[in-house]
Enzyme design. Sequence first.
Site, PDB file in Angstrom:
ATOM      1  N   ARG A 180       0.840  -1.204   0.000  1.00 35.06           N
ATOM      2  CA  ARG A 180       0.000   0.000   0.000  1.00 35.06           C
ATOM      3  C   ARG A 180       0.878   1.258   0.000  1.00 35.06           C
ATOM      4  O   ARG A 180       0.591   2.224  -0.714  1.00 35.06           O
ATOM      5  CB  ARG A 180      -0.937   0.004   1.202  1.00 35.06           C
ATOM      6  CG  ARG A 180      -2.035  -1.038   1.144  1.00 35.06           C
ATOM      7  CD  ARG A 180      -2.877  -1.045   2.404  1.00 35.06           C
ATOM      8  NE  ARG A 180      -3.599   0.206   2.597  1.00 35.06           N
ATOM      9  CZ  ARG A 180      -4.233   0.544   3.717  1.00 35.06           C
ATOM     10  NH1 ARG A 180      -4.219  -0.286   4.755  1.00 35.06           N
ATOM     11  NH2 ARG A 180      -4.860   1.700   3.804  1.00 35.06           N
ATOM     12  N   CYS A 241      -1.038   6.515   8.649  1.00 31.18           N
ATOM     13  CA  CYS A 241      -1.469   5.190   8.202  1.00 31.18           C
ATOM     14  C   CYS A 241      -2.624   5.381   7.215  1.00 31.18           C
ATOM     15  O   CYS A 241      -2.624   6.326   6.437  1.00 31.18           O
ATOM     16  CB  CYS A 241      -1.876   4.316   9.386  1.00 31.18           C
ATOM     17  SG  CYS A 241      -3.241   4.983  10.363  1.00 31.18           S
TER      18      CYS A 241
END
Length: 285
Positions: A180, A241
């Site tokens: 990611r 995040c």
Amino acid sequence: MTSQDDPLVSADWLAAHLDDPKVKIIDASFKMPGVLPLPFDDYLAAHIPGAVFFDVDAVSDHGSPLPHMYPDAGQFARDVEALGISSGDTVVAYDSGGWVAAPRAWWMFLSFGYGNIRVLDGGLKKWRAEGRAIESGKASPAAGRFSAKLDSSFVRSQAQLVANLSSGVEQLIDARAGNRFEGSVAEPRPGLRAGHIPGSRNLPYNQLIDPDSATMKPLDELRTAFNNAGLDLARPIVTTCGSGVSAAVLTLALYRLGVRGSALYDGSWSEWGLPDGPPVATGPA
């Protein structure tokens, strides 16, 4: 780090304090949208005796289109009071054992000026593995009396991090999985661009957790992990995040290493990754 400084408590410690009326336990389990069963349903099925459910999505700014952004101090105090927590209580947060949201709850309490908050090392996973007592159903505590005041230095906004792109004063460390971070896979939240904030480093939060015991790794291993990610623990740090939750695992680990003054990017990739957002980088750090 002494036991008084350590934000973690053991299952042995909590078991010895289950009957202490001044110790309040919160189950802060969290899952990505669409993952079933819902965390609250898991809580109803099995939780540590006396625990109440701390809903990360509910204890948030409902006026924001972004997921679970910090509420104002008044709402945080009301939500905490509704859980039966009063100023002066020792609050112990845990999650299912995946280390996703108990550190987020811990950091929120600290952000709102409340330091008497701990995280159960190993969470419910370790607790159950040791054959300790659990109960089911919803707890209905009497309302508490709680005071809160937000210290804005604990969080960062998108505007602050855009300014940091040129100043480089603060280091950014991203807790998402490597693929990611590198932008090689699509984000789980639809509509977001792939990649990371330019200049940030990557340390997937699960690398800080022992997969067998579900406890956080020893301090020397935590320090090595941050060093290997290219982070200088002596310089200012911001954790980030996908939506400001798992970043707090890194924040917790940094705190255990003696780092003070770090901050959490509350909007995280749910904000930065929007189609009209700031610049995006791809590939490894």
